[in-house]
Design a protein around this motif. Structure first.
Motif, PDB file in Angstrom:
ATOM      1  N   PHE A  70      69.021 109.735   1.030  1.00 57.19           N
ATOM      2  CA  PHE A  70      70.216 109.716   1.883  1.00 57.19           C
ATOM      3  C   PHE A  70      71.441 110.399   1.267  1.00 57.19           C
ATOM      4  O   PHE A  70      72.381 110.725   1.976  1.00 57.19           O
ATOM      5  CB  PHE A  70      70.571 108.275   2.250  1.00 57.19           C
ATOM      6  N   TYR A  86      76.272 108.165   1.192  1.00 58.08           N
ATOM      7  CA  TYR A  86      75.827 107.203   2.202  1.00 58.08           C
ATOM      8  C   TYR A  86      75.215 105.936   1.601  1.00 58.08           C
ATOM      9  O   TYR A  86      74.592 105.162   2.319  1.00 58.08           O
ATOM     10  CB  TYR A  86      74.817 107.872   3.142  1.00 58.08           C
ATOM     11  N   SER A 119      77.388  98.121  12.692  1.00 58.00           N
ATOM     12  CA  SER A 119      76.983  99.368  13.353  1.00 58.00           C
ATOM     13  C   SER A 119      76.991 100.557  12.395  1.00 58.00           C
ATOM     14  O   SER A 119      76.391 101.590  12.681  1.00 58.00           O
ATOM     15  CB  SER A 119      77.891  99.653  14.553  1.00 58.00           C
ATOM     16  N   GLN A 120      77.661 100.421  11.252  1.00 59.32           N
ATOM     17  CA  GLN A 120      77.701 101.485  10.257  1.00 59.32           C
ATOM     18  C   GLN A 120      76.587 101.362   9.216  1.00 59.32           C
ATOM     19  O   GLN A 120      76.470 102.197   8.335  1.00 59.32           O
ATOM     20  CB  GLN A 120      79.063 101.493   9.552  1.00 59.32           C
ATOM     21  N   ALA A 171      72.641 101.335   8.242  1.00 57.64           N
ATOM     22  CA  ALA A 171      71.322 101.781   8.691  1.00 57.64           C
ATOM     23  C   ALA A 171      70.201 100.941   8.088  1.00 57.64           C
ATOM     24  O   ALA A 171      69.190 100.673   8.742  1.00 57.64           O
ATOM     25  CB  ALA A 171      71.113 103.248   8.329  1.00 57.64           C
ATOM     26  N   THR A 173      65.581 105.247   9.867  1.00 56.97           N
ATOM     27  CA  THR A 173      66.516 106.366   9.944  1.00 56.97           C
ATOM     28  C   THR A 173      66.048 107.612   9.191  1.00 56.97           C
ATOM     29  O   THR A 173      66.689 108.649   9.285  1.00 56.97           O
ATOM     30  CB  THR A 173      67.904 105.958   9.411  1.00 56.97           C
ATOM     31  N   GLU A 184      69.795  96.813  12.058  1.00 57.91           N
ATOM     32  CA  GLU A 184      68.518  97.326  12.544  1.00 57.91           C
ATOM     33  C   GLU A 184      67.339  97.127  11.598  1.00 57.91           C
ATOM     34  O   GLU A 184      66.222  96.851  12.032  1.00 57.91           O
ATOM     35  CB  GLU A 184      68.695  98.815  12.851  1.00 57.91           C
ATOM     36  N   ARG A 204      75.485 104.701   7.852  1.00 61.12           N
ATOM     37  CA  ARG A 204      75.409 105.752   8.872  1.00 61.12           C
ATOM     38  C   ARG A 204      76.608 106.698   8.767  1.00 61.12           C
ATOM     39  O   ARG A 204      76.609 107.765   9.378  1.00 61.12           O
ATOM     40  CB  ARG A 204      75.383 105.133  10.270  1.00 61.12           C
TER      41      ARG A 204
END
Length: 193
Positions: free
Chosen positions: A67, A71, A111-112, A114, A180, A141, A98
């Motif tokens: 990544f 990140y 939400s940020q 992954a 991801t 997730e 993310r």
């Protein structure tokens, strides 16, 4: 100063700690050691044993390769669901974001995030229980728990209604990929000491 209490069955009256109260204790010089706030409990971030440190290092190296350094967050705070945020501020061993670290102005929001990875050598039940529920309620997730002693990887996916509906256990010979980055597989054994 905000003070909440809660009762747990068959235990004495306890104080429900909050982020606000912990920040006040830090500012007053009372709370000076490394800790993690989970569901209102202040958990001592005890020293890590060599197998734990090694597995974190291997996992971090793999994540950085896949990544990139912009990140990845290592053993740093994240936010969880709005209802859990006041009493929880977990510090996963490895967080894949993310968004680039430079774009953050505070803790990463669910939400940020992954992928979260916890390395477990003495806290497996807690990582598979309380932390998995906390992350599922935040709709993160994908959550991995690397079980150093058991030499396996628990992969949690598809959070719904505060629980992960897809949980698999992978052996050291299994090849796994994060959602991801599906083309970036790693052997579970490569993450273990």
């Amino acid at each position: 100063m905000e003070t909440l209490t809660r009762e747990r069955p068959n235990t004495p009256h306890r104080i429900l700690w909050t982020r606000t109260r912990c920040a006040a204790l830090e500012a007053a010089g009372v709370l000076t050691h490394r800790y993690e706030l989970i569901e209102g409990d202040i958990l001592d971030k005890m020293g890590q044993k060599l197998p734990h440190r090694t597995a974190v290092t291997f996992t971090l190296a793999w994540a950085l390769e896949v990544f990139g350094r912009d990140y990845i967050q290592n053993q740093a705070e994240i936010d969880v669901s709005p209802e859990d945020n006041p009493t929880s501020e977990p510090q996963p061993d490895v967080t894949v974001l993310r968004v680039a670290l430079g774009q953050l102005t505070d803790n990463p929001t669910p939400s940020q995030v992954a992928l979260l990875v916890e390395v477990s050598d003495s806290t497996l039940a807690f990582d598979l229980g309380a932390k998995a529920r906390l992350y599922a309620r935040a709709s993160i997730e994908e959550y991995w728990v690397l079980d150093v002693s058991g030499r396996q990887l628990y992969i949690h996916r598809a959070p719904q209604n505060g629980t992960y509906t897809d949980v698999t256990v992978q052996s050291p010979s299994a090849s796994v990929s994060p959602l991801t980055a599906p083309s970036s597989s790693v052997l579970v054994g490569q993450l273990l000491p």
